[in-house]
Write an enzyme that holds these catalytic residues in place. Structure first.
Site, PDB file in Angstrom:
ATOM      1  N   LYS A  33       1.390  -0.846  -0.001  1.00  0.00           N
ATOM      2  CA  LYS A  33       0.158   0.182  -0.435  1.00  0.00           C
ATOM      3  C   LYS A  33       0.680   0.835   0.223  1.00  0.00           C
ATOM      4  O   LYS A  33       0.637   2.234  -0.988  1.00  0.00           O
ATOM      5  CB  LYS A  33      -1.094   0.208   0.571  1.00  0.00           C
ATOM      6  N   ARG A  37       0.955   5.011  -2.371  1.00  0.00           N
ATOM      7  CA  ARG A  37       0.488   5.339  -2.101  1.00  0.00           C
ATOM      8  C   ARG A  37       1.567   6.429  -2.856  1.00  0.00           C
ATOM      9  O   ARG A  37       1.885   8.132  -3.191  1.00  0.00           O
ATOM     10  CB  ARG A  37       0.703   5.977  -0.932  1.00  0.00           C
TER      11      ARG A  37
END
Length: 220
Positions: A33, A37
């Site tokens: 993740k 990002r």
């Protein structure tokens, strides 16, 4: 309008947890993740990341223990201590905020969902349940080293669920984490008109679904 909207249902951000607080298999997921990002930000893509922490529907019916299928009848296993708050957010509230954030220019970058009434430790969660049922539970406070050992020995998906509990507890005081206004905003401040479903509300409904766990007047 924001685009590239991401809505993770359970989030402990890397800067909150710290590398030393994360164990596998949650570590790989959090790293993945983080890479997404960073790539979105580096590309200059308008985006909104929504950090919604623990969903009501998974943790609250188990009183914070992924090893159970429902609320405990006699024994509760507690992770962390009273000084370690956990944030719970109802899934319907998460979805509602996603819909509103799409058309709201104020939500560019990141939204944190932190309803004050939904910040409580796993220990306090068990205490709330005891008050509602009128029954006292035996309590086992699992040490961190035992939790880490259980993570390593458990099959998937339990090992992943326990690992997320571990990083939640190890990350420390979420409510004390200051949100940098240049990169984030808190949802309850952004939308003061919204009545968020509280932990207390959810536990009331849970007790209606499990009336046999309430202390009977005959045993009072």
């Amino acid at each position: 309008m924001s685009s590239g909207l991401c809505h993770p249902s359970t989030v402990v951000t890397w800067d909150q947890a710290g590398k030393e607080a994360v164990v596998e298999p949650s570590k790989s997921m959090i790293l993945a993740k983080l890479r997404v990002r960073e790539a979105v930000r580096a590309a200059g893509i308008p985006h909104t990341f929504i950090c919604s922490y623990w969903g009501h529907g998974f943790m609250l019916p188990r009183l914070g223990d992924p090893q159970l299928d429902g609320p405990p009848a006699t024994m509760a296993t507690i992770f962390g201590d009273e000084k370690t708050p956990v944030i719970f957010v109802n899934e319907k509230d998460m979805s509602m905020l996603v819909i509103r954030a799409v058309e709201d220019p104020r939500t560019l970058n990141k939204i944190y969902i932190r309803p004050p009434a939904n910040m409580c430790s796993f220990s306090h969660l068990v205490s709330l349940w005891e008050e509602k049922t009128g029954k006292s539970l035996d309590k086992y406070y699992m040490p961190e080293e035992e939790l880490v050992k259980k993570i390593k020995e458990s099959p998937f998906p339990l090992n992943f669920q326990l690992a997320m509990v571990h990083v939640t507890v190890a990350a420390g005081d979420f409510e004390q984490t200051t949100i940098d206004p240049s990169i984030g905003v808190e949802a309850t401040q952004l939308y003061p008109d919204v009545k968020f479903t509280t932990v207390n509300d959810y536990l009331d409904a849970l007790l209606l679904a499990h009336p046999h766990l309430r202390k009977s007047e005959d045993n009072a």
